[in-house]
Design a protein around this motif. Structure first.
Motif, short mmCIF file in Angstrom:
data_model
loop_
_atom_site.label_atom_id
_atom_site.label_comp_id
_atom_site.label_asym_id
_atom_site.label_seq_id
_atom_site.Cartn_x
_atom_site.Cartn_y
_atom_site.Cartn_z
N LEU A 131 0.81 -1.22 -0.03
CA LEU A 131 -0.12 0.05 0.15
C LEU A 131 0.88 1.11 0.01
O LEU A 131 2.10 1.20 0.43
CB LEU A 131 -0.78 0.16 1.12
CG LEU A 131 -2.13 -0.76 1.35
CD1 LEU A 131 -1.93 -2.57 1.04
CD2 LEU A 131 -3.04 -0.75 2.69
N LEU A 132 0.09 2.22 -0.44
CA LEU A 132 0.93 3.37 -0.49
C LEU A 132 0.37 4.56 0.16
O LEU A 132 -0.86 4.77 0.11
CB LEU A 132 1.24 4.13 -1.82
CG LEU A 132 1.75 5.60 -1.83
CD1 LEU A 132 3.34 5.55 -1.45
CD2 LEU A 132 1.82 6.15 -3.50
N SER B 179 2.06 -4.24 3.80
CA SER B 179 3.34 -3.79 3.61
C SER B 179 3.04 -2.40 2.99
O SER B 179 2.11 -2.31 2.11
CB SER B 179 4.28 -4.53 2.61
OG SER B 179 5.31 -3.75 2.23
N SER B 180 3.73 -1.26 3.31
CA SER B 180 3.43 0.03 3.08
C SER B 180 4.46 1.03 2.81
O SER B 180 5.71 0.82 3.32
CB SER B 180 2.56 0.62 4.09
OG SER B 180 1.36 0.04 4.48
N GLU C 40 6.56 9.99 -7.81
CA GLU C 40 7.68 9.08 -8.01
C GLU C 40 7.60 7.76 -7.46
O GLU C 40 7.71 6.75 -8.19
CB GLU C 40 8.82 9.86 -7.21
CG GLU C 40 9.33 10.90 -7.90
CD GLU C 40 10.66 11.56 -6.92
OE1 GLU C 40 10.79 11.03 -6.14
OE2 GLU C 40 11.08 12.73 -7.28
N TYR C 41 6.97 7.48 -6.50
CA TYR C 41 6.29 6.39 -5.88
C TYR C 41 5.33 5.56 -7.11
O TYR C 41 5.43 4.44 -7.37
CB TYR C 41 5.67 6.26 -4.44
CG TYR C 41 6.82 6.27 -3.53
CD1 TYR C 41 7.53 5.29 -3.29
CD2 TYR C 41 7.00 7.19 -2.66
CE1 TYR C 41 8.36 4.97 -2.19
CE2 TYR C 41 7.70 7.23 -1.58
CZ TYR C 41 8.79 6.09 -1.57
OH TYR C 41 9.67 5.95 -0.31
N ILE C 42 4.33 6.22 -7.39
CA ILE C 42 3.20 5.73 -8.16
C ILE C 42 3.98 5.38 -9.83
O ILE C 42 3.39 4.44 -10.14
CB ILE C 42 2.22 6.70 -8.28
CG1 ILE C 42 1.46 6.70 -7.09
CG2 ILE C 42 1.33 6.29 -9.28
CD1 ILE C 42 0.45 7.74 -6.79
N ASP C 43 4.85 6.13 -10.18
CA ASP C 43 5.43 5.96 -11.29
C ASP C 43 6.18 4.55 -11.50
O ASP C 43 6.39 4.09 -12.37
CB ASP C 43 6.38 6.99 -11.80
CG ASP C 43 5.53 8.21 -12.37
OD1 ASP C 43 4.25 8.08 -12.83
OD2 ASP C 43 5.86 9.44 -12.44
N TYR D 22 0.71 -0.77 -6.49
CA TYR D 22 0.32 -0.90 -5.21
C TYR D 22 -1.17 -1.29 -5.38
O TYR D 22 -1.80 -1.35 -6.41
CB TYR D 22 0.05 0.83 -4.85
CG TYR D 22 1.37 1.38 -4.52
CD1 TYR D 22 2.25 0.85 -3.31
CD2 TYR D 22 1.99 2.03 -5.15
CE1 TYR D 22 3.44 1.44 -2.80
CE2 TYR D 22 3.40 2.90 -4.88
CZ TYR D 22 3.91 2.45 -3.82
OH TYR D 22 5.30 2.69 -3.46
N ALA D 23 -1.55 -2.04 -4.28
CA ALA D 23 -2.91 -2.56 -3.94
C ALA D 23 -3.83 -1.45 -3.90
O ALA D 23 -5.17 -1.62 -4.15
CB ALA D 23 -2.83 -3.68 -3.24
N LEU D 24 -3.51 -0.43 -3.25
CA LEU D 24 -4.27 0.66 -2.68
C LEU D 24 -3.31 1.87 -2.16
O LEU D 24 -2.27 1.75 -1.89
CB LEU D 24 -4.85 0.20 -1.54
CG LEU D 24 -5.89 1.26 -0.62
CD1 LEU D 24 -7.06 1.36 -1.79
CD2 LEU D 24 -6.25 0.57 0.57
N VAL D 25 -4.01 2.79 -2.46
CA VAL D 25 -3.31 4.27 -2.32
C VAL D 25 -4.15 4.97 -1.04
O VAL D 25 -5.35 5.19 -1.42
CB VAL D 25 -3.20 5.20 -3.31
CG1 VAL D 25 -2.64 6.67 -3.03
CG2 VAL D 25 -2.19 4.63 -4.41
#
Length: 222
Positions: free
Chosen positions: A3-4, A26-27, A38-41, A45-48
């Motif tokens: 997750l983010l 895990s996050s 930057e993280y998303i690129d 992720y399963a969820l933000v």
């Protein structure tokens, strides 16, 4: 599941991280709009978990950019903005859920579980074996990205094969799946006819194997 957490308040972000870690998630933490992008690129992720107000931008803009880029990751907006109009804006922008601060940890975890289940179900609507992709929800079949037109019976047979890719299915099992009139189909060759047509339409050599004296199965190596 990874997750983010997108939250510019360090204390809040670390509390969320601790809560999620206790639930075996895990996050990653992004403390800014820029870092979140930057993280998303770079990661899937399963969820933000997305805060609206960020130091160098806002979560609503980030959410719109995700959806414009066709990033379908479920997003849960966490915000102190409790007005109905604000919640409508967030949902219209592509959020999957909205939770007002302050919130209960129990409710937050429940909302997370719902969104993760939803994301998992959407992923599993697609079954791919080799060059063949079957979409259970849209009722479509593709071979190397080319749409193949199948009859209802052909689609049902292919779906059953692909859901049981390691199992040899008897003619009677296949007949029962496409026709509930078991008495009349015990000795029918209707399955062989449908499979012959299915093989012709898929046009993939040895994709559906005939197991002599038993039935048929999917050849995963084709």
């Amino acid at each position: 599941m990874n997750l983010l957490i997108v939250e510019d308040d360090i204390l809040t972000a670390k509390q969320l991280l601790k809560l999620l870690k206790a639930e075996k998630y895990s996050s990653d933490i992004a403390y800014s709009y820029t870092q979140a992008k930057e993280y998303i690129d770079k990661n899937n992720y399963a969820l933000v978990l997305l805060d609206w107000n960020l130091g160098d931008g806002d979560g609503l803009t980030l959410l719109k950019e995700m959806r414009n880029a066709e990033i379908a990751t479920p997003a849960l907006m966490l915000s102190a903005n409790s007005e109905i109009d604000d919640r409508v804006k967030v949902l219209d922008a592509g959020a999957d859920d909205y939770l007002c601060k302050p919130y209960s940890n129990i409710e937050l975890l429940a909302r997370i579980r719902v969104l993760l289940r939803k994301g998992s179900q959407e992923k599993t609507s697609l079954i791919t074996i080799g060059d063949v992709t079957l979409d259970i929800v849209k009722h479509e079949v593709f071979v190397k990205n080319n749409l193949i037109n199948l009859t209802l019976a052909e689609f049902d047979l292919l779906e059953l094969f692909m859901k049981n890719k390691n199992i040899v299915l008897s003619r009677f099992q296949l007949s029962e799946h496409i026709n509930k009139d078991n008495y009349s189909i015990k000795h029918s060759n209707i399955v062989d006819v449908h499979i012959k047509n299915l093989r012709k339409k898929l046009n993939i050599k040895d994709f559906i194997l005939n197991i002599r004296g038993i039935g048929y199965k999917i050849n995963q190596s084709s």
